[in-house]
Write a protein that holds these residues in place. Sequence first.
Motif, mmCIF file in Angstrom:
data_model
loop_
_atom_site.group_PDB
_atom_site.id
_atom_site.type_symbol
_atom_site.label_atom_id
_atom_site.label_comp_id
_atom_site.label_asym_id
_atom_site.label_seq_id
_atom_site.Cartn_x
_atom_site.Cartn_y
_atom_site.Cartn_z
ATOM 1 N N MET A 1 0.844 -1.189 0.000
ATOM 2 C CA MET A 1 0.000 0.000 0.000
ATOM 3 C C MET A 1 0.884 1.245 0.000
ATOM 4 O O MET A 1 1.832 1.338 0.779
ATOM 5 C CB MET A 1 -0.931 -0.011 1.220
ATOM 6 C CG MET A 1 -1.883 1.181 1.280
ATOM 7 S SD MET A 1 -3.064 1.040 2.647
ATOM 8 C CE MET A 1 -4.028 -0.368 2.118
ATOM 9 N N THR A 2 0.577 2.196 -0.886
ATOM 10 C CA THR A 2 1.361 3.420 -0.976
ATOM 11 C C THR A 2 0.724 4.526 -0.136
ATOM 12 O O THR A 2 -0.428 4.414 0.286
ATOM 13 C CB THR A 2 1.451 3.900 -2.433
ATOM 14 O OG1 THR A 2 0.127 4.147 -2.926
ATOM 15 C CG2 THR A 2 2.118 2.845 -3.308
ATOM 16 N N SER A 3 1.479 5.589 0.081
ATOM 17 C CA SER A 3 0.969 6.752 0.787
ATOM 18 C C SER A 3 0.298 7.706 -0.194
ATOM 19 O O SER A 3 0.572 7.680 -1.402
ATOM 20 C CB SER A 3 2.108 7.479 1.510
ATOM 21 O OG SER A 3 2.725 6.628 2.457
ATOM 22 N N LEU A 4 -0.562 8.562 0.336
ATOM 23 C CA LEU A 4 -1.314 9.473 -0.516
ATOM 24 C C LEU A 4 -0.389 10.421 -1.279
ATOM 25 O O LEU A 4 -0.687 10.822 -2.406
ATOM 26 C CB LEU A 4 -2.317 10.270 0.322
ATOM 27 C CG LEU A 4 -3.287 11.177 -0.451
ATOM 28 C CD1 LEU A 4 -4.145 10.364 -1.405
ATOM 29 C CD2 LEU A 4 -4.163 11.960 0.517
ATOM 30 N N HIS A 5 0.748 10.765 -0.688
ATOM 31 C CA HIS A 5 1.635 11.732 -1.338
ATOM 32 C C HIS A 5 2.522 11.097 -2.413
ATOM 33 O O HIS A 5 3.309 11.785 -3.048
ATOM 34 C CB HIS A 5 2.516 12.438 -0.292
ATOM 35 C CG HIS A 5 3.539 11.541 0.346
ATOM 36 N ND1 HIS A 5 3.251 10.769 1.438
ATOM 37 C CD2 HIS A 5 4.837 11.293 0.036
ATOM 38 C CE1 HIS A 5 4.336 10.085 1.793
ATOM 39 N NE2 HIS A 5 5.310 10.386 0.948
ATOM 40 N N THR A 6 2.388 9.794 -2.625
ATOM 41 C CA THR A 6 3.152 9.125 -3.677
ATOM 42 C C THR A 6 2.226 8.737 -4.820
ATOM 43 O O THR A 6 1.013 8.637 -4.653
ATOM 44 C CB THR A 6 3.856 7.865 -3.147
ATOM 45 O OG1 THR A 6 2.868 6.932 -2.700
ATOM 46 C CG2 THR A 6 4.805 8.209 -2.012
ATOM 47 N N ASN A 7 2.803 8.508 -5.980
ATOM 48 C CA ASN A 7 2.030 8.120 -7.156
ATOM 49 C C ASN A 7 2.152 6.617 -7.360
ATOM 50 O O ASN A 7 3.259 6.101 -7.530
ATOM 51 C CB ASN A 7 2.567 8.871 -8.389
ATOM 52 C CG ASN A 7 1.783 8.570 -9.647
ATOM 53 O OD1 ASN A 7 1.764 7.440 -10.102
ATOM 54 N ND2 ASN A 7 1.154 9.589 -10.198
ATOM 55 N N PRO A 8 1.033 5.878 -7.332
ATOM 56 C CA PRO A 8 1.110 4.414 -7.436
ATOM 57 C C PRO A 8 1.787 3.926 -8.709
ATOM 58 O O PRO A 8 2.482 2.905 -8.692
ATOM 59 C CB PRO A 8 -0.359 3.984 -7.378
ATOM 60 C CG PRO A 8 -1.053 5.083 -6.651
ATOM 61 C CD PRO A 8 -0.345 6.335 -7.072
ATOM 62 N N LEU A 9 1.594 4.639 -9.838
ATOM 63 C CA LEU A 9 2.228 4.220 -11.080
ATOM 64 C C LEU A 9 3.745 4.281 -10.956
ATOM 65 O O LEU A 9 4.450 3.311 -11.246
ATOM 66 C CB LEU A 9 1.761 5.106 -12.232
ATOM 67 C CG LEU A 9 2.469 4.880 -13.575
ATOM 68 C CD1 LEU A 9 2.116 3.525 -14.153
ATOM 69 C CD2 LEU A 9 2.133 5.991 -14.559
ATOM 70 N N PHE A 10 4.270 5.410 -10.498
ATOM 71 C CA PHE A 10 5.717 5.558 -10.375
ATOM 72 C C PHE A 10 6.272 4.675 -9.257
ATOM 73 O O PHE A 10 7.409 4.206 -9.340
ATOM 74 C CB PHE A 10 6.083 7.023 -10.144
ATOM 75 C CG PHE A 10 5.947 7.866 -11.381
ATOM 76 C CD1 PHE A 10 6.881 7.790 -12.397
ATOM 77 C CD2 PHE A 10 4.868 8.723 -11.536
ATOM 78 C CE1 PHE A 10 6.758 8.561 -13.546
ATOM 79 C CE2 PHE A 10 4.736 9.495 -12.672
ATOM 80 C CZ PHE A 10 5.678 9.418 -13.686
ATOM 81 N N THR A 11 5.451 4.410 -8.240
ATOM 82 C CA THR A 11 5.886 3.489 -7.191
ATOM 83 C C THR A 11 6.093 2.094 -7.760
ATOM 84 O O THR A 11 7.071 1.408 -7.421
ATOM 85 C CB THR A 11 4.845 3.446 -6.054
ATOM 86 O OG1 THR A 11 4.735 4.749 -5.475
ATOM 87 C CG2 THR A 11 5.259 2.463 -4.970
ATOM 88 N N TYR A 202 -6.716 -0.670 -10.667
ATOM 89 C CA TYR A 202 -6.659 0.760 -10.991
ATOM 90 C C TYR A 202 -5.610 1.421 -10.117
ATOM 91 O O TYR A 202 -5.618 1.271 -8.891
ATOM 92 C CB TYR A 202 -8.031 1.397 -10.769
ATOM 93 C CG TYR A 202 -8.095 2.890 -11.017
ATOM 94 C CD1 TYR A 202 -7.485 3.472 -12.119
ATOM 95 C CD2 TYR A 202 -8.818 3.710 -10.140
ATOM 96 C CE1 TYR A 202 -7.579 4.827 -12.343
ATOM 97 C CE2 TYR A 202 -8.920 5.076 -10.359
ATOM 98 C CZ TYR A 202 -8.291 5.633 -11.467
ATOM 99 O OH TYR A 202 -8.381 6.995 -11.678
ATOM 100 N N LEU A 203 -4.694 2.162 -10.753
ATOM 101 C CA LEU A 203 -3.578 2.779 -10.036
ATOM 102 C C LEU A 203 -3.712 4.288 -9.927
ATOM 103 O O LEU A 203 -2.737 4.975 -9.633
ATOM 104 C CB LEU A 203 -2.254 2.425 -10.737
ATOM 105 C CG LEU A 203 -1.973 0.931 -10.914
ATOM 106 C CD1 LEU A 203 -0.666 0.727 -11.672
ATOM 107 C CD2 LEU A 203 -1.943 0.226 -9.566
ATOM 108 N N GLY A 204 -4.912 4.809 -10.164
ATOM 109 C CA GLY A 204 -5.133 6.231 -9.983
ATOM 110 C C GLY A 204 -4.859 7.044 -11.233
ATOM 111 O O GLY A 204 -4.546 6.515 -12.303
#
Length: 319
Positions: A1-11, A202-204
């Motif tokens: 799970m990523t944080s809101l301030h990060t972008n899931p695609l780039f993560t 879905y990655l946002g």
Amino acid sequence: MTSLHTNPLFTRLTDAERILVAGAGGGFDIYSGLPLALSLAHQGKEVHLANLSFSALAGLPVDDWAAPDLAVVTPESALHQSYFPERTLAQWLRRHGYPSTVYAFPQTGVLPLRAAYQALIERHRIDAVVLVDGGTDILMRGDEAGLGTPEEDLTSVAALAALDGVPTRLVVSVGFGVDAYHGVNHVQVLENIAALERDGAYLGAFSIPRATREGALYLDAVAHAQRHTPERPSIVNGSIAAAVHGSFGDVQFTDRTRGGELFVNPLMSLYFAFDLPGLAARCLYLDRIEDTHLMRQVHSRIAEFRETIVARPPRRFPH
């Protein structure tokens, strides 16, 4: 799970070292992936570009082919051809000091396209692929009121869906709304995105701001392509670029849209990102095109599938 301030695609791409960004649907689709590709390159990633091509690749000399159905396009390729988006992009890349090779796949069925992807992946030891669609018809699962022009897009999805040896395979869609002119109902696009969210695929979404280095370079690349392909400029990328500029409404930038009314708006400058295997799993006819060798087989298989279903009726935006 990523944080809101990060972008899931780039993560998802953080650990990737050699990334292939590929246009899914032919024409100028690879331009739709240019802001993303440049951002990854500016992060120090090794980025390679490819495109399913509508260009006349058959006339290229034998030395321009890295493998069957895998052409190596450079700024000097086929200078006699007026329409050659991959070469035009290669020329722009060289002009700006970036690696200037763009790979091109001819229009084939799933099996030869998969083999060509595999050859390219092995050639550069690719560990992540981002498939880019200029438009939203790549998100159609098959039972919508209209599918747009899904043949090339879903051939690309099917080709990559079986390449499990690549750790990361993603899809991005940009240009929300442009496929309305091909019969896509965008309420159903949103319904599909919601279903992909429920599936965890879905990655946002995120925008292409013109105030960024990549946004400015993208606008320059699209303008360069329009100057060098005046008879067949990209309507999709022209619309996306107009949206990035902040234009709105019936923005006419080519005679190709004369007589039609465009609706350029900020949603067109958004990247919607997805997990490719998750997207592929929702396509209702992917198994029917799996063994195809020719693009016309893909066309006929999709048409045959459509005859077996009752399409979901289109819906209007309620506000």
